[in-house]
Write a protein that holds these residues in place. Structure first.
Motif, PDB file in Angstrom:
ATOM      1  N   ARG A 150       8.814   0.143  -4.726  1.00 18.00           N
ATOM      2  CA  ARG A 150       7.833  -0.683  -4.809  1.00 18.00           C
ATOM      3  C   ARG A 150       7.880  -1.930  -5.247  1.00 18.00           C
ATOM      4  NH1 ARG A 150       4.602   4.104  -6.509  1.00 18.00           N
ATOM      5  NH2 ARG A 150       4.961   4.184  -8.537  1.00 18.00           N
TER       6      ARG A 150
ATOM      7  N   GLU B 277       1.061  -1.100   0.486  1.00 15.53           N
ATOM      8  CA  GLU B 277      -0.739   0.023  -0.291  1.00 15.53           C
ATOM      9  C   GLU B 277       0.559   1.330   0.047  1.00 15.53           C
ATOM     10  OE1 GLU B 277       1.238  -0.626   3.489  1.00 15.53           O
ATOM     11  OE2 GLU B 277       0.716  -2.294   2.672  1.00 15.53           O
ATOM     12  N   ARG B 278       2.313   1.392   0.207  1.00 11.89           N
ATOM     13  CA  ARG B 278       2.750   2.296   0.323  1.00 11.89           C
ATOM     14  C   ARG B 278       3.993   1.497  -0.596  1.00 11.89           C
ATOM     15  NH1 ARG B 278       7.193   1.751   4.114  1.00 11.89           N
ATOM     16  NH2 ARG B 278       6.782   0.556   5.434  1.00 11.89           N
TER      17      ARG B 278
END
Length: 151
Positions: A65, A22-23
């Protein structure tokens, strides 16, 4: 068979980042979580980015990511992309000076071991390393890995 520290750190970094979908994750947080050098991790991140395993975002609020879903990141492919070579013995290297070449069966035995090692890794994805996923055992049985947050 021994993997380089670079490959060890690359796999750890991928596992950490995969658990934070998510980050963006930073090099400093991953280094702190594992107690490893930021300088080494910066080199690892750069290599993983070049190989297309992670995406990096520069600047304030930047980080990294995964470039693919964990199930699409094959462990064998990651190891091959990071390891410099698999020359377990001198005769595996180019320009070998081994006097036993042509008469020695050791290279065949060791070469088979490397192939089996890599074939085993090819059977797993990054998703298989994440907490809470089923892990295939040698006997074909499956066990549930303990669900815990592993940096």
């Amino acid at each position: 068979m021994r993997l380089t520290t670079m490959t060890d750190y690359a796999l750890r970094l991928l596992m950490y980042v995969a658990q934070q979908p998510e980050r963006l994750c930073t090099i400093s947080e991953v280094a702190q979580a594992y107690g490893i050098s930021e300088a080494h991790l910066m080199k690892v991140t750069h290599q993983l980015g070049l190989q297309g395993w992670v995406e990096t975002v520069r600047g304030k609020g930047g980080g990294m990511r995964l470039a693919h879903a964990p199930r699409d990141i094959n462990l064998g492919a990651v190891v091959r992309s990071i390891e410099p070579d698999f020359a377990l013995v001198e005769c595996f290297s180019t320009g070998t000076q081994c006097v036993l070449s042509g008469q020695c069966r050791l290279a065949g035995v060791l070469g088979g071991a490397v192939r089996e090692f890599m074939a085993h890794l090819d059977g797993f994805s990054l998703a298989d390393l994440l907490p809470g996923t089923d892990f295939p055992l040698k006997s074909g049985q499956r066990m549930k890995l303990e669900r815990r947050r592993v940096p």
